[in-house]
Design a protein around this motif. Sequence first.
Motif, PDB file in Angstrom:
ATOM      1  N   THR B  65       0.857  -1.192   0.000  1.00 50.04           N
ATOM      2  CA  THR B  65       0.000   0.000   0.000  1.00 50.04           C
ATOM      3  C   THR B  65       0.890   1.238   0.000  1.00 50.04           C
ATOM      4  O   THR B  65       1.986   1.215   0.555  1.00 50.04           O
ATOM      5  N   VAL B  69      -1.273   6.571   1.647  1.00 46.24           N
ATOM      6  CA  VAL B  69      -2.500   5.974   2.180  1.00 46.24           C
ATOM      7  C   VAL B  69      -2.291   5.616   3.653  1.00 46.24           C
ATOM      8  O   VAL B  69      -3.156   5.851   4.500  1.00 46.24           O
ATOM      9  N   GLN B  70      -1.117   5.066   3.957  1.00 44.42           N
ATOM     10  CA  GLN B  70      -0.827   4.695   5.344  1.00 44.42           C
ATOM     11  C   GLN B  70      -0.827   5.931   6.242  1.00 44.42           C
ATOM     12  O   GLN B  70      -1.374   5.913   7.349  1.00 44.42           O
TER      13      GLN B  70
END
Lengths: 247, 231
Positions: B65, B69-70
């Motif tokens: 990912t 996004v994290q």
Amino acid sequence: MRLKALIVATVMAAVAGNAYAADIIRFGTEGAYPPFNQIDASGKLTGFDVDIANALCVQLKAECTIVTQDWDGIIPALNGKKFDALVASMSITPERQQAVDFTDPYYTNKLQFVAAKGSDFSPVKLKGLVLGAQRATIAGTWLEEHVKDAEIKLYDTQDNAYLDLSSGRLDAILADKFVNWDWLKSDGGKDFEFKGEPVFDNDKVAIAVRKGDDALRQKLNGALKAIVANGTYKKINDKYFPFNIYQ
Amino acid sequence: MSLDLDVAVTYLPKLLDGARLTVQLVVFSGLIGLILAVPLGIARSSERLWVKGGPWAYIFFFRGTPLMVQLFLVYYGLSQFPAVRHSALWPFLRDPYWCALLTMALHTAAYIAEILRGAIQAVPRGEVEAGVALGMKHGVILRRIVLPRAVRIALPAYSNEVILMLKGSALASTITLLELTGMARTIIAKTYMPVEIFLAAGAFYLAISYVIVRLFKLLEWHLARHLRHRG
């Protein structure tokens, strides 16, 4: 996060029977500033700014496209000829006038704080608080110029600032009154309210064009006058707000 | 267009502040990531499924990912849960600096662990067998043969990862941190001179990555001293 996809909002002027090539005007907007410009669930660009741009195009019998661009790069993108005009709820400021030319205003904005319902926040005692605004907006500039003893946090989008207000990271947000008004109506804003009087109430919002592009600027000014006179403006205004935002 | 480099000079102290925060984020996340990655990498290179399963899933998630996004999940996502906001961790998770550091450390740990796994598996079998032949226990072989060897094998890839994190740290600007990129964007919001300010910021990034490259070269040279000459 946000797709910078090219969104062709409408092709207005190419009505049947119009055999000659119409003018083409490429508009840029942010697409993350409800209710003025946002991308709806179906991926379509909507909002007050978008409706105004489309109405101007109808008036000018021009063929229009609208694309989105991140807010803090939006003036460089205009000057880099990614599009010809910015219809993105941009306030006229002396600094921006160094970089671009503005049409006549198409609405009048105010800056007003929003904080949690029942909090004792007041715009006259900001010391030690954490205040948020969107980066590269007049609200952000206002905070930086007028508030010396509070922490100021700047966000890429207004939405992210609201997220941090609701999580409690921020004590208050300073933003455009009508944008705040729209958010307060929404589910996310139900525990918040306006605080105090607007700190700035004569913020003129206009369409920006590249410096020296007088031909386009005058065309847009003419069309703006026409849609105000013929009632189209009022119709768009009433679609979004129960009050007049022109003056 | 013409360049107005005076603007960049005027804002140099501000950019320097930003650069300081960037370096802090990269160094601390790199160190925390390294500490997390050693056990992860060792477990990941195990042949037993119950040992390598957890690290495999962790690495799969964090490599699969985007860092952005994290960051959003940790900063904007967690804070939407009242349970998080009322927990003992909130003073820590409330602060964008700790959110960025935590996310970057977890992210880079996954990559470093994978680098380490590759390096551990690249240690020549003969050297491990030599240890066994000498009667060394498993732990001793790991500590005295496998890990020192793996570190030398992994070092160039690790320096690469640190430089990738330097560039990844620019994403911290999306959660309100005024590191180098965030500071540059804030200055541009005032000056409308993106070319000049981004050029200056780019020069800072180049300078920082040059220092990182030199430091790793020095470390490689130091760790290979027994291979150069003896006497």
